[in-house]
Scaffold this motif. Structure first.
Motif, PDB file in Angstrom:
ATOM      1  N   ALA A   1       0.830  -1.207   0.000  1.00 26.56           N
ATOM      2  CA  ALA A   1       0.000   0.000   0.000  1.00 26.56           C
ATOM      3  C   ALA A   1       0.868   1.261   0.000  1.00 26.56           C
ATOM      4  N   ALA A   2       1.960   1.232   0.744  1.00 28.80           N
ATOM      5  CA  ALA A   2       2.862   2.387   0.780  1.00 28.80           C
ATOM      6  C   ALA A   2       3.588   2.551  -0.559  1.00 28.80           C
TER       7      ALA A   2
ATOM      8  N   SER B   1       2.337   1.683  -3.446  1.00 26.50           N
ATOM      9  CA  SER B   1       1.320   2.212  -4.359  1.00 26.50           C
ATOM     10  C   SER B   1       1.144   3.711  -4.159  1.00 26.50           C
ATOM     11  N   GLU B   2       1.137   4.139  -2.915  1.00 23.89           N
ATOM     12  CA  GLU B   2       0.976   5.564  -2.620  1.00 23.89           C
ATOM     13  C   GLU B   2       2.158   6.354  -3.190  1.00 23.89           C
TER      14      GLU B   2
ATOM     15  N   GLN C   1       1.704   6.724  -6.884  1.00 22.67           N
ATOM     16  CA  GLN C   1       0.718   7.764  -7.175  1.00 22.67           C
ATOM     17  C   GLN C   1       1.349   9.146  -7.069  1.00 22.67           C
TER      18      GLN C   1
ATOM     19  N   ALA D   1      -0.713  -4.352  -6.426  1.00 23.11           N
ATOM     20  CA  ALA D   1      -0.992  -5.294  -5.337  1.00 23.11           C
ATOM     21  C   ALA D   1      -1.476  -6.639  -5.887  1.00 23.11           C
TER      22      ALA D   1
END
Length: 153
Positions: free
Chosen positions: A46-47, A49-50, A53, A100
């Motif tokens: 998740a980190a 992916s952030e 972005q 993910a």
């Protein structure tokens, strides 16, 4: 120390001058890359992916600056250079949204012999040692995605 100069292909003018690394400098850079990967692989998906972005946002915000660099360094027309920057931003968006699922554990049929993808690290005992009889487990080693552009039919 040997140096290399980047030349603007359109004007022939020097853009920048860079020192070439000797063997010790290359080894040091590879060690830093290895250490960085050791840290990066522990970052939750998740980190990651952030961060992708955010990278896409930065690429779009600074698109003119990056496109200018591409024009100077590669000689591309500005419209193509802007397209390169946008392509990179789109890929960041795509991998941020889909990474993910790509990293999820899955059973895959077939595989490749390890020797097809890796050299052994016998001179570096702290590194993984690969056996050609083992099969590849797909494992992300970098955040650099492959270009999945549309090719002509």
């Amino acid at each position: 120390m040997t140096r290399i100069t980047s030349i603007n292909p359109a004007t022939g003018e020097p853009i920048a001058d860079h020192a070439l690394l000797d063997a010790a400098g290359i080894d040091a850079a590879l060690e830093r890359a290895w250490a960085g990967w050791q840290d990066w692989r522990t970052v939750p998906v998740a980190a990651r992916s952030e961060r992708l972005q955010r990278l896409g946002t930065v690429l779009r915000r600074r698109a003119d600056s990056f496109a200018s660099m591409i024009v100077q360094e590669m000689g591309k027309p500005i419209s193509q250079a802007r397209g390169e920057v946008e392509k990179c931003a789109v890929l960041c968006d795509w991998y941020a949204a889909n990474g993910a699922a790509m990293l999820a554990d899955a059973v895959r049929e077939g595989g490749f012999p390890m020797e097809a993808l890796f050299h052994t690290n016998k001179h570096k005992p702290d590194r993984p040692q690969y056996d050609a009889s083992r099969m590849v487990t797909l494992h992300p080693m970098t955040s650099a995605p492959l270009y999945q552009g549309r090719y002509p039919d």
